[in-house]
Design a protein around this motif. Structure first.
Motif, PDB file in Angstrom:
ATOM      1  N   ALA A 247      28.559  42.451  47.267  1.00  0.00           N
ATOM      2  CA  ALA A 247      30.101  42.249  47.043  1.00  0.00           C
ATOM      3  C   ALA A 247      30.360  40.774  46.375  1.00  0.00           C
ATOM      4  O   ALA A 247      29.455  39.910  46.625  1.00  0.00           O
ATOM      5  CB  ALA A 247      31.096  42.142  48.702  1.00  0.00           C
ATOM      6  N   LYS A 248      31.404  40.796  45.569  1.00  0.00           N
ATOM      7  CA  LYS A 248      31.887  39.552  44.962  1.00  0.00           C
ATOM      8  C   LYS A 248      32.616  38.601  46.358  1.00  0.00           C
ATOM      9  O   LYS A 248      33.597  39.251  46.738  1.00  0.00           O
ATOM     10  CB  LYS A 248      32.722  39.710  43.783  1.00  0.00           C
ATOM     11  CG  LYS A 248      31.881  40.223  42.522  1.00  0.00           C
ATOM     12  CD  LYS A 248      33.076  40.459  41.410  1.00  0.00           C
ATOM     13  CE  LYS A 248      32.488  41.141  40.235  1.00  0.00           C
ATOM     14  NZ  LYS A 248      33.359  41.822  39.300  1.00  0.00           N
ATOM     15  N   PHE A 249      31.905  37.547  46.098  1.00  0.00           N
ATOM     16  CA  PHE A 249      32.684  36.663  47.131  1.00  0.00           C
ATOM     17  C   PHE A 249      33.649  35.469  46.596  1.00  0.00           C
ATOM     18  O   PHE A 249      33.092  34.542  45.725  1.00  0.00           O
ATOM     19  CB  PHE A 249      31.718  35.926  48.056  1.00  0.00           C
ATOM     20  CG  PHE A 249      32.002  35.066  49.252  1.00  0.00           C
ATOM     21  CD1 PHE A 249      32.603  35.791  50.578  1.00  0.00           C
ATOM     22  CD2 PHE A 249      31.908  33.880  49.101  1.00  0.00           C
ATOM     23  CE1 PHE A 249      32.902  34.976  51.347  1.00  0.00           C
ATOM     24  CE2 PHE A 249      32.433  32.974  50.134  1.00  0.00           C
ATOM     25  CZ  PHE A 249      33.173  33.453  51.258  1.00  0.00           C
TER      26      PHE A 249
ATOM     27  N   ALA B  27      35.600  39.212  50.155  1.00  0.00           N
ATOM     28  CA  ALA B  27      34.551  39.970  49.692  1.00  0.00           C
ATOM     29  C   ALA B  27      35.105  41.406  48.887  1.00  0.00           C
ATOM     30  O   ALA B  27      35.619  42.132  49.639  1.00  0.00           O
ATOM     31  CB  ALA B  27      33.434  40.358  50.564  1.00  0.00           C
ATOM     32  N   THR B  28      34.806  41.426  47.675  1.00  0.00           N
ATOM     33  CA  THR B  28      35.320  42.664  46.650  1.00  0.00           C
ATOM     34  C   THR B  28      34.047  43.434  46.402  1.00  0.00           C
ATOM     35  O   THR B  28      33.063  42.960  45.907  1.00  0.00           O
ATOM     36  CB  THR B  28      36.014  42.189  45.589  1.00  0.00           C
ATOM     37  OG1 THR B  28      37.207  41.321  46.143  1.00  0.00           O
ATOM     38  CG2 THR B  28      36.670  43.303  44.814  1.00  0.00           C
ATOM     39  N   PHE B  29      34.001  44.768  46.983  1.00  0.00           N
ATOM     40  CA  PHE B  29      32.985  45.671  46.342  1.00  0.00           C
ATOM     41  C   PHE B  29      33.338  46.756  45.851  1.00  0.00           C
ATOM     42  O   PHE B  29      34.509  47.483  46.152  1.00  0.00           O
ATOM     43  CB  PHE B  29      32.048  45.737  47.780  1.00  0.00           C
ATOM     44  CG  PHE B  29      32.756  46.401  48.890  1.00  0.00           C
ATOM     45  CD1 PHE B  29      32.668  47.943  49.059  1.00  0.00           C
ATOM     46  CD2 PHE B  29      33.659  45.593  49.676  1.00  0.00           C
ATOM     47  CE1 PHE B  29      33.262  48.345  50.116  1.00  0.00           C
ATOM     48  CE2 PHE B  29      34.376  46.439  50.826  1.00  0.00           C
ATOM     49  CZ  PHE B  29      34.074  47.587  50.806  1.00  0.00           C
ATOM     50  N   ASP B  30      32.375  47.658  45.167  1.00  0.00           N
ATOM     51  CA  ASP B  30      32.847  49.023  44.815  1.00  0.00           C
ATOM     52  C   ASP B  30      31.927  50.071  45.657  1.00  0.00           C
ATOM     53  O   ASP B  30      30.789  49.900  46.348  1.00  0.00           O
ATOM     54  CB  ASP B  30      32.131  49.205  43.411  1.00  0.00           C
ATOM     55  CG  ASP B  30      33.089  48.622  42.357  1.00  0.00           C
ATOM     56  OD1 ASP B  30      34.253  48.163  42.712  1.00  0.00           O
ATOM     57  OD2 ASP B  30      32.676  48.110  41.231  1.00  0.00           O
ATOM     58  N   LEU B  31      32.608  51.032  45.865  1.00  0.00           N
ATOM     59  CA  LEU B  31      32.254  52.073  46.808  1.00  0.00           C
ATOM     60  C   LEU B  31      32.645  53.416  46.348  1.00  0.00           C
ATOM     61  O   LEU B  31      33.810  53.608  46.188  1.00  0.00           O
ATOM     62  CB  LEU B  31      32.413  52.022  48.271  1.00  0.00           C
ATOM     63  CG  LEU B  31      31.814  53.251  49.244  1.00  0.00           C
ATOM     64  CD1 LEU B  31      30.458  52.793  49.408  1.00  0.00           C
ATOM     65  CD2 LEU B  31      32.431  53.000  50.662  1.00  0.00           C
TER      66      LEU B  31
ATOM     67  N   LYS C  87      25.288  31.561  49.765  1.00  0.00           N
ATOM     68  CA  LYS C  87      24.780  30.491  49.158  1.00  0.00           C
ATOM     69  C   LYS C  87      25.705  30.468  47.739  1.00  0.00           C
ATOM     70  O   LYS C  87      25.533  29.532  47.091  1.00  0.00           O
ATOM     71  CB  LYS C  87      23.368  30.225  48.875  1.00  0.00           C
ATOM     72  CG  LYS C  87      22.800  29.808  50.427  1.00  0.00           C
ATOM     73  CD  LYS C  87      21.204  29.769  50.124  1.00  0.00           C
ATOM     74  CE  LYS C  87      20.765  29.436  51.439  1.00  0.00           C
ATOM     75  NZ  LYS C  87      20.792  30.030  52.478  1.00  0.00           N
ATOM     76  N   ASP C  88      26.020  31.585  47.363  1.00  0.00           N
ATOM     77  CA  ASP C  88      26.577  31.595  45.932  1.00  0.00           C
ATOM     78  C   ASP C  88      27.807  32.474  46.102  1.00  0.00           C
ATOM     79  O   ASP C  88      28.506  32.719  47.079  1.00  0.00           O
ATOM     80  CB  ASP C  88      25.568  32.273  44.765  1.00  0.00           C
ATOM     81  CG  ASP C  88      24.884  33.376  45.381  1.00  0.00           C
ATOM     82  OD1 ASP C  88      25.555  34.235  46.004  1.00  0.00           O
ATOM     83  OD2 ASP C  88      23.645  33.561  44.978  1.00  0.00           O
ATOM     84  N   SER C  89      28.299  33.127  44.817  1.00  0.00           N
ATOM     85  CA  SER C  89      29.540  33.956  44.742  1.00  0.00           C
ATOM     86  C   SER C  89      29.413  35.339  45.060  1.00  0.00           C
ATOM     87  O   SER C  89      30.086  36.078  44.494  1.00  0.00           O
ATOM     88  CB  SER C  89      29.993  33.734  43.364  1.00  0.00           C
ATOM     89  OG  SER C  89      29.264  34.063  42.437  1.00  0.00           O
TER      90      SER C  89
END
Length: 204
Positions: free
Chosen positions: A70-72, A99-103, A154-156
């Protein structure tokens, strides 16, 4: 030439299969540790016959479709708030990020929180809490939703592995436990058929 082509094709496949089995073994470790916790009289939320009859949790089959990157996005200047619990009391939390994700071709966003009580303890300083609901609740999973434990990324980006989602203690013992209610913003309009199930739990 064919020999080299075979080597070129074969090794990436080997690397991929090792990666997959590594992820699956991580999920199996989670399952074993959760079962061990519930079988341990010092840690289990189960009482009486429920504890005596417990053997192991029923789990959905491991499905890496439900392990998503996911994009954080960190939430700036988040203020503490009181999250309602199953007993009608509240617990103090702070929104940490989204957190944005694709499903299955659709995009979803979930909010991650920090417990203001837990982060006072050194071992929980980087701990994030993800409560969520989906359309399996009340059927194959607990009606009140499920939880996931995460660490500050630790990152995005952040990995959300729904295969490691579990039910709150209140699903098994509503008398002794006081569990945060899933906020409205974390209700997913889809089935998440991963993690712990909620049927035949004591006689599996």
């Amino acid at each position: 030439m064919l020999k080299y082509l075979f080597i070129f094709l074969f090794f990436p496949l080997m690397a991929f299969s090792q990666k997959i089995s590594g992820e699956e073994s991580e999920i199996k470790k989670f399952q074993q540790e959760l079962n061990a916790e519930y079988l341990n009289p010092k840690e289990t939320p189960l009482r009486g016959d429920n504890f005596k009859n417990f053997r192991e949790h029923p789990f959905f089959p491991i499905n890496l479709k439900y392990r998503v990157t996911a994009k954080f996005a960190r939430t700036e200047n988040a203020k503490p708030f009181d999250l309602p619990t199953s007993s009608g009391k509240t617990k103090s939390y702070r929104e940490y990020g989204k957190a944005t994700f694709d499903l299955d071709g659709q995009s979803y966003t979930l909010t991650l929180y920090q417990s203001l009580d837990l982060i006072k303890q050194k071992k929980y300083r980087d701990y994030l809490f993800l409560p969520f609901r989906d359309t399996t609740n009340g059927k194959e999973t607990y009606g009140g939703g499920k939880y996931m434990d995460l660490k500050i990324p630790k990152d995005s980006s952040i990995i959300l592995d729904f295969n490691k989602s579990y039910q709150p203690y209140c699903a098994y013992n509503a008398y002794d436990y006081n569990c945060p209610v899933v906020p409205e913003e974390n209700r997913l309009p889809v089935e998440i058929r991963a993690g712990v199930m909620y049927k035949d739990i004591y006689h599996h």
